[in-house]
Design a protein around this motif. Structure first.
Motif, PDB file in Angstrom:
ATOM      1  N   ILE A 130       3.185   7.289 -11.446  1.00  0.00           N
ATOM      2  CA  ILE A 130       3.867   6.772 -12.556  1.00  0.00           C
ATOM      3  C   ILE A 130       2.900   6.299 -13.558  1.00  0.00           C
ATOM      4  CG2 ILE A 130       5.408   5.268 -13.958  1.00  0.00           C
ATOM      5  CD1 ILE A 130       7.455   5.295 -11.457  1.00  0.00           C
ATOM      6  N   VAL A 131       1.873   5.463 -13.291  1.00  0.00           N
ATOM      7  CA  VAL A 131       0.833   5.115 -13.954  1.00  0.00           C
ATOM      8  C   VAL A 131      -0.022   5.965 -14.384  1.00  0.00           C
ATOM      9  CG1 VAL A 131      -1.179   3.356 -13.868  1.00  0.00           C
ATOM     10  CG2 VAL A 131       0.830   2.734 -12.915  1.00  0.00           C
ATOM     11  N   GLU A 132      -0.550   6.950 -13.777  1.00  0.00           N
ATOM     12  CA  GLU A 132      -1.357   8.028 -13.829  1.00  0.00           C
ATOM     13  C   GLU A 132      -0.604   9.263 -14.532  1.00  0.00           C
ATOM     14  OE1 GLU A 132      -2.897   9.217 -10.266  1.00  0.00           O
ATOM     15  OE2 GLU A 132      -4.053   7.397  -9.848  1.00  0.00           O
ATOM     16  N   SER A 133       0.451   9.305 -14.691  1.00  0.00           N
ATOM     17  CA  SER A 133       1.163  10.574 -15.159  1.00  0.00           C
ATOM     18  C   SER A 133       1.271  10.315 -16.668  1.00  0.00           C
ATOM     19  CB  SER A 133       2.493  10.572 -14.619  1.00  0.00           C
ATOM     20  OG  SER A 133       2.654  11.084 -13.162  1.00  0.00           O
ATOM     21  N   ASP A 134       1.067  11.497 -17.373  1.00  0.00           N
ATOM     22  CA  ASP A 134       1.318  11.699 -18.787  1.00  0.00           C
ATOM     23  C   ASP A 134       2.818  11.586 -19.178  1.00  0.00           C
ATOM     24  OD1 ASP A 134      -1.332  12.045 -19.146  1.00  0.00           O
ATOM     25  OD2 ASP A 134      -1.322  14.274 -19.764  1.00  0.00           O
ATOM     26  N   LYS A 135       3.574  12.331 -18.116  1.00  0.00           N
ATOM     27  CA  LYS A 135       5.102  12.078 -18.641  1.00  0.00           C
ATOM     28  C   LYS A 135       5.778  12.039 -17.193  1.00  0.00           C
ATOM     29  CE  LYS A 135       7.031  15.931 -19.963  1.00  0.00           C
ATOM     30  NZ  LYS A 135       7.273  17.201 -20.937  1.00  0.00           N
ATOM     31  N   ILE A 136       6.919  11.257 -17.152  1.00  0.00           N
ATOM     32  CA  ILE A 136       7.816  11.371 -15.928  1.00  0.00           C
ATOM     33  C   ILE A 136       9.277  12.105 -16.307  1.00  0.00           C
ATOM     34  CG2 ILE A 136       8.717   9.962 -14.118  1.00  0.00           C
ATOM     35  CD1 ILE A 136       6.087   8.148 -16.132  1.00  0.00           C
ATOM     36  N   SER A 137       9.563  12.952 -15.648  1.00  0.00           N
ATOM     37  CA  SER A 137      10.857  13.674 -15.777  1.00  0.00           C
ATOM     38  C   SER A 137      11.751  13.291 -14.653  1.00  0.00           C
ATOM     39  CB  SER A 137      10.705  15.263 -15.968  1.00  0.00           C
ATOM     40  OG  SER A 137      10.215  15.411 -17.312  1.00  0.00           O
ATOM     41  N   PHE A 138      12.747  12.513 -15.102  1.00  0.00           N
ATOM     42  CA  PHE A 138      13.819  12.037 -13.921  1.00  0.00           C
ATOM     43  C   PHE A 138      14.884  13.288 -13.818  1.00  0.00           C
ATOM     44  CE2 PHE A 138      11.798   8.454 -14.942  1.00  0.00           C
ATOM     45  CZ  PHE A 138      11.801   7.915 -13.669  1.00  0.00           C
ATOM     46  N   PHE A 139      15.579  13.754 -12.718  1.00  0.00           N
ATOM     47  CA  PHE A 139      16.341  14.619 -12.433  1.00  0.00           C
ATOM     48  C   PHE A 139      17.510  14.324 -11.522  1.00  0.00           C
ATOM     49  CE2 PHE A 139      12.408  17.101 -13.366  1.00  0.00           C
ATOM     50  CZ  PHE A 139      12.661  17.950 -14.344  1.00  0.00           C
ATOM     51  N   GLY A 140      18.660  14.665 -11.980  1.00  0.00           N
ATOM     52  CA  GLY A 140      19.834  14.154 -11.313  1.00  0.00           C
ATOM     53  C   GLY A 140      20.915  14.652 -11.928  1.00  0.00           C
ATOM     54  N   VAL A 141      22.108  14.829 -10.952  1.00  0.00           N
ATOM     55  CA  VAL A 141      23.299  15.011 -11.662  1.00  0.00           C
ATOM     56  C   VAL A 141      24.552  14.090 -11.239  1.00  0.00           C
ATOM     57  CG1 VAL A 141      22.848  17.651 -11.891  1.00  0.00           C
ATOM     58  CG2 VAL A 141      23.956  16.568  -9.710  1.00  0.00           C
ATOM     59  N   GLY A 142      25.536  14.260 -12.141  1.00  0.00           N
ATOM     60  CA  GLY A 142      26.720  13.213 -11.850  1.00  0.00           C
ATOM     61  C   GLY A 142      26.166  11.820 -11.969  1.00  0.00           C
ATOM     62  N   THR A 143      26.565  10.895 -10.974  1.00  0.00           N
ATOM     63  CA  THR A 143      25.993   9.608 -11.094  1.00  0.00           C
ATOM     64  C   THR A 143      24.496   9.496 -11.056  1.00  0.00           C
ATOM     65  OG1 THR A 143      26.473   9.234  -8.919  1.00  0.00           O
ATOM     66  CG2 THR A 143      28.294   8.463 -10.474  1.00  0.00           C
ATOM     67  N   SER A 144      23.779  10.244 -10.194  1.00  0.00           N
ATOM     68  CA  SER A 144      22.576  10.358 -10.082  1.00  0.00           C
ATOM     69  C   SER A 144      21.922  10.645 -11.507  1.00  0.00           C
ATOM     70  CB  SER A 144      21.921  11.163  -9.061  1.00  0.00           C
ATOM     71  OG  SER A 144      22.264  10.762  -7.836  1.00  0.00           O
ATOM     72  N   GLY A 145      22.411  11.434 -12.236  1.00  0.00           N
ATOM     73  CA  GLY A 145      22.245  11.652 -13.607  1.00  0.00           C
ATOM     74  C   GLY A 145      22.228  10.405 -14.460  1.00  0.00           C
ATOM     75  N   LEU A 146      23.027   9.752 -14.082  1.00  0.00           N
ATOM     76  CA  LEU A 146      23.263   8.408 -15.075  1.00  0.00           C
ATOM     77  C   LEU A 146      21.951   7.610 -14.624  1.00  0.00           C
ATOM     78  CD1 LEU A 146      26.890   7.648 -14.936  1.00  0.00           C
ATOM     79  CD2 LEU A 146      25.758   8.669 -16.853  1.00  0.00           C
ATOM     80  N   VAL A 147      21.757   7.427 -13.108  1.00  0.00           N
ATOM     81  CA  VAL A 147      20.581   6.579 -13.013  1.00  0.00           C
ATOM     82  C   VAL A 147      19.407   7.319 -13.278  1.00  0.00           C
ATOM     83  CG1 VAL A 147      19.286   5.923 -10.831  1.00  0.00           C
ATOM     84  CG2 VAL A 147      21.851   5.859 -10.859  1.00  0.00           C
ATOM     85  N   SER A 148      19.094   8.408 -13.423  1.00  0.00           N
ATOM     86  CA  SER A 148      17.904   9.156 -14.140  1.00  0.00           C
ATOM     87  C   SER A 148      17.832   8.577 -15.573  1.00  0.00           C
ATOM     88  CB  SER A 148      18.141  10.481 -13.890  1.00  0.00           C
ATOM     89  OG  SER A 148      18.110  11.101 -12.443  1.00  0.00           O
ATOM     90  N   ALA A 149      18.924   8.504 -16.242  1.00  0.00           N
ATOM     91  CA  ALA A 149      18.736   8.309 -17.698  1.00  0.00           C
ATOM     92  C   ALA A 149      18.502   6.768 -17.747  1.00  0.00           C
ATOM     93  CB  ALA A 149      20.364   8.328 -18.303  1.00  0.00           C
ATOM     94  N   GLN A 150      18.889   5.864 -16.879  1.00  0.00           N
ATOM     95  CA  GLN A 150      18.686   4.416 -17.044  1.00  0.00           C
ATOM     96  C   GLN A 150      17.287   4.329 -16.710  1.00  0.00           C
ATOM     97  OE1 GLN A 150      20.138   1.677 -17.894  1.00  0.00           O
ATOM     98  NE2 GLN A 150      18.117   0.722 -17.703  1.00  0.00           N
TER      99      GLN A 150
END
Length: 284
Positions: A130-150
């Motif tokens: 995460i420290v080294e990345s230019d961008k982090i994309s979180f992927f999830g659907v349903g409630t895992s999508g809500l966790v991804s958004a958070q």
């Protein structure tokens, strides 16, 4: 599939048509129905000592669309729909104190179990990603999508460009835009969520580093991940959207957040204050 009989009766009715390997699956399920409902297709194949394709063929032979469809009927059978403590959804008989105590105890247990899974070496590697990345994309659907958004919101507030789009088509496009400078972070309780796995494969093909968070150590998502973070909170198919699973996932996200904060303290604290001021006039 509401017209299907009890899964045990269904398996018995097909008994004479099973191959030798299919019979191994049938025997395992008949003897371990409470455990089987929580397994991934990989886990069940291992427990029954057969291949994953045999498990899928077994489900189709019983006229199910796939493994998840099969598990929903499995969960309906007998007492397999009970939660982790053995209480069914109506087992409190109006006893509010018992209900409150049970729910809070379950939440505390899943956090404690997640701490037992925590692997500091893997956590440190993800923090470094995460420290080294230019961008982090979180992927999830349903409630895992809500966790991804958070999660995306959490890291954005300390200066790490993060995203968690909710539409599956847009997720696929987001994955295709990643590079070797980015990290794709997939979240799936079962580890078998097709859309999430497909998007991680797209990201991997682009050279992005892949992180998976799941409660199933032997599942499809772990096979494409560079690092897997395990959490507690396996879900019965009839108890999807479990708050306990969300809590375990968010606990690990918070651990990662604090790790990143520690490594980027000066910049992160300045950005955190800046983002807080940016939204301060929008709060009552």
């Amino acid at each position: 599939m509401a017209d299907k009989p009890d899964i045990k009766l269904l398996i018995k009715s097909y008994a004479n048509s099973f191959t030798k390997t299919e019979k191994k699956i049938a025997d395992y399920i008949m003897n371990n129905i409470q455990e089987a409902v929580y397994l991934s297709v990989t886990d069940m194949a291992e427990k029954a000592d057969v291949g994953e394709t045999t498990v899928l063929r077994f489900c189709r032979k019983l006229n199910f669309k796939g493994f998840q469809d099969f598990k929903i009927s499995l969960a309906r059978t007998s007492s397999a729909g009970s939660d982790r403590s053995g209480e069914d959804e109506h087992g409190f008989a109006g006893d509010k104190e018992k209900m409150v105590s049970h729910v809070i105890k379950t939440h505390l247990e899943v956090i404690k179990d997640t701490s037992q899974y925590a692997d500091t070496e893997s956590i440190e590697k993800v923090v470094q990603f995460i420290v080294e990345s230019d961008k982090i994309s979180f992927f999830g659907v349903g409630t895992s999508g809500l966790v991804s958004a958070q999660a995306a919101h959490t890291f954005l507030r300390i200066g790490k460009p993060s995203e968690a789009v909710q539409d599956c088509h847009f997720q696929a496009m987001a994955a295709s835009m990643l590079s070797e400078k980015d990290t794709a972070f997939g979240i799936s309780v079962s580890g078998e969520t097709k859309d999430t796995i497909d998007h991680l494969k797209i990201a991997k093909a682009r050279g992005a580093r892949i992180v998976a968070m799941t409660s199933s150590a032997r599942s499809a998502i772990t096979k494409i991940a560079d690092i897997t973070l395990l959490v507690a909170g396996k879900e019965n198919p009839l108890h999807g959207s479990s708050i306990t699973s969300i809590m375990s996932q968010l606990s690990v996200i918070d651990v990662l957040y604090n790790g990143v904060l520690e490594k980027t303290k000066d910049t992160a604290l300045e950005v955190r204050e800046r983002t807080a001021r940016a939204v301060s006039d929008k709060q009552s």
